[in-house]
Motif scaffolding. Structure first.
Motif, short mmCIF file in Angstrom:
data_model
loop_
_atom_site.label_atom_id
_atom_site.label_comp_id
_atom_site.label_asym_id
_atom_site.label_seq_id
_atom_site.Cartn_x
_atom_site.Cartn_y
_atom_site.Cartn_z
N ASN A 107 0.86 -1.06 -0.02
CA ASN A 107 0.00 0.04 -0.16
C ASN A 107 0.77 1.43 -0.14
N ALA A 108 0.34 2.32 -0.30
CA ALA A 108 0.83 3.67 -0.16
C ALA A 108 1.82 4.21 1.04
N ARG A 109 0.95 3.64 1.95
CA ARG A 109 1.72 3.85 3.39
C ARG A 109 3.18 3.03 3.58
N SER A 110 3.18 1.99 3.17
CA SER A 110 4.31 1.09 3.23
C SER A 110 5.33 1.70 2.39
N THR A 111 4.97 1.98 1.18
CA THR A 111 5.78 2.69 0.15
C THR A 111 6.35 4.09 0.56
N ARG A 112 5.68 4.56 1.46
CA ARG A 112 6.06 6.02 1.89
C ARG A 112 7.22 6.00 2.96
N MET A 113 6.73 4.63 3.85
CA MET A 113 7.83 4.37 4.90
C MET A 113 9.15 4.00 4.39
N ILE A 114 8.97 3.01 3.24
CA ILE A 114 10.25 2.65 2.61
C ILE A 114 11.01 3.74 1.98
N LYS A 115 10.26 4.62 1.50
CA LYS A 115 10.97 5.99 1.04
C LYS A 115 11.73 6.93 1.94
N GLU A 116 10.94 7.03 3.18
CA GLU A 116 11.57 7.77 4.38
C GLU A 116 12.68 6.91 4.90
N ARG A 117 12.96 5.66 4.87
CA ARG A 117 13.88 5.11 5.46
C ARG A 117 15.07 4.99 4.58
N LEU A 118 14.67 4.86 3.40
CA LEU A 118 15.89 5.09 2.23
C LEU A 118 16.39 6.44 2.29
N GLY A 119 15.67 7.46 2.31
CA GLY A 119 16.09 8.85 2.62
C GLY A 119 17.08 9.11 3.74
N LYS A 120 16.55 8.78 4.99
CA LYS A 120 17.44 8.79 6.06
C LYS A 120 18.50 8.10 6.21
N GLY A 121 18.69 6.54 5.47
CA GLY A 121 19.70 6.08 5.27
C GLY A 121 20.78 6.77 4.28
N LEU A 122 20.22 7.10 3.46
CA LEU A 122 21.18 7.92 2.49
C LEU A 122 21.84 9.39 3.13
N ASN A 123 20.97 9.95 3.92
CA ASN A 123 21.47 11.12 4.43
C ASN A 123 22.38 10.71 5.70
N THR A 124 22.47 9.67 6.44
CA THR A 124 23.35 9.16 7.32
C THR A 124 24.59 8.78 6.55
N ILE A 125 24.48 8.31 5.52
CA ILE A 125 25.68 7.99 4.66
C ILE A 125 26.73 9.11 4.17
N ILE A 126 25.74 9.99 3.77
CA ILE A 126 26.36 11.25 3.37
C ILE A 126 26.95 12.21 4.33
N MET A 127 26.33 12.28 5.67
CA MET A 127 26.86 12.92 6.72
C MET A 127 28.06 12.27 7.38
N ALA A 128 28.02 10.82 7.19
CA ALA A 128 29.32 10.07 7.76
C ALA A 128 30.54 10.26 6.91
N LEU A 129 30.20 10.35 5.56
CA LEU A 129 31.34 10.48 4.38
C LEU A 129 31.87 11.87 4.67
N VAL A 130 30.92 12.84 4.86
CA VAL A 130 31.49 14.50 5.16
C VAL A 130 32.11 14.48 6.59
N SER A 131 31.75 13.92 7.24
CA SER A 131 32.41 13.80 8.91
C SER A 131 33.70 13.18 8.70
N LEU A 132 33.92 12.25 7.93
CA LEU A 132 35.29 11.44 7.93
C LEU A 132 36.06 12.30 7.13
N LEU A 133 35.71 12.94 6.09
CA LEU A 133 36.67 13.83 5.36
C LEU A 133 36.89 15.02 6.24
N LEU A 134 36.28 15.55 7.06
CA LEU A 134 36.36 16.69 7.94
C LEU A 134 37.75 16.14 8.94
N LEU A 135 37.39 14.88 9.38
CA LEU A 135 38.25 14.27 10.42
C LEU A 135 39.56 13.95 9.88
#
Length: 282
Positions: free
Chosen positions: A2-30
């Motif tokens: 259903n639409a709710r499950s699709t939205r939840m999956i997209k939100e989790r993927l978005g949060k996971g992608l943001n986490t990876i990007i922030m981790a890479l930027v943090s590593l670069l700064l460190l």
């Protein structure tokens, strides 16, 4: 699906992608700090080996031992910085809180105009004040002493502004109820405002400690005796004497960063909370 499950999956993927990007930027700064710490445990021949040895193949402690036991006085510089920074980390927030209480809770004629004029001091470059400070410190006989760094550091415009904004967010009904019960301004400040302002006070204390620990210009201008040097001046002196001995310089730099990391990790939970609270009401 259903639409709710699709939205939840997209939100989790978005949060996971943001986490990876922030981790890479943090590593670069460190990376520079990681290289500094890694180099402090290397032998001179391994400092510029390629590819970079992020984890030394043959780590040694002699660099750190030399930094603390050599005749360059780095241990004394360290104690000087600790004395000044800890003194200001305690004194500056308390004085700033007193001034902030006056600007936020005590009614007097021209209060807002005086506070606006006070804020204008933030726009004056500190370098412009070196000559007036030099003349004043000579007159007060505190030039070439640690008091030349401590006394000006006790009064900070930014600290008053930051804490005042937090005090403005405290409901007036609290202080009015205390007045009805017979409490004076000092009692209200000590028993009500200080306990409520722990996050913002801790945040400013951490910021002030960092500023003081890294202060190079004021120490360079107002300290002449090598026995009074702080860590930034001591680092400069150590680098001049160590020459191209990069592993020793990185060991000294690593030692200089440790207090900042300790203070930050002990008080990091207050930083975001303090900034958020001070910005609630302008």
């Amino acid at each position: 699906m259903n639409a709710r499950s699709t939205r939840m999956i997209k939100e989790r993927l978005g949060k996971g992608l943001n986490t990876i990007i922030m981790a890479l930027v943090s590593l670069l700064l460190l990376l520079p700090m990681i290289w500094m710490i890694s180099t402090s445990f290397k032998k001179p021949k391994d400092v510029f080996t390629y590819p970079i040895q992020w984890i030394p193949f043959d780590p040694v402690l002699i660099n750190h031992i030399k930094v603390w036991t050599s005749g360059d006085g780095f241990a004394l510089f360290y104690l000087n910085s600790l004395k000044i920074s800890v003194f200001l980390m305690i004194g500056a927030p308390l004085l700033a809180a007193l001034a902030a209480y006056g600007f936020s809770r005590i009614e007097f004629k021209g209060r807002n105009a005086i506070f606006l004029l006070y804020l204008c001091l933030m726009m004056i470059p500190q370098q412009v004040l070196f000559v007036p400070k030099f003349i004043m410190f000579e007159w007060m006989h505190i030039y070439n002493t640690h008091w030349a760094l401590i006394l000006p550091g006790l009064f900070t415009v930014f600290g008053v502004f930051m804490i005042r904004q937090f005090f403005m967010s405290i409901p007036h009904e609290i202080s009015e109820a205390a007045f009805i019960d017979g409490a004076g301004h000092f009692r209200i400040f000590v028993q009500l405002f200080l306990p409520l302002s722990k996050p913002v006070l801790a945040t400013f204390a951490i910021i002030d400690f960092t500023w003081t620990w890294n202060d190079y210009e004021n120490a360079l201008i107002f300290l002449l005796d090598k026995k009074l040097y702080t860590v930034p001046l001591g680092m400069q002196n150590f680098m001049l004497e160590a020459g191209v001995d990069y592993n020793l310089m990185m060991a000294a730099a690593t030692a200089g960063v440790v207090p900042l990391l300790i203070v930050f990790f002990l008080g990091q939970k207050y930083i975001i909370q303090g900034f958020s609270s001070s910005a609630v009401k302008g």
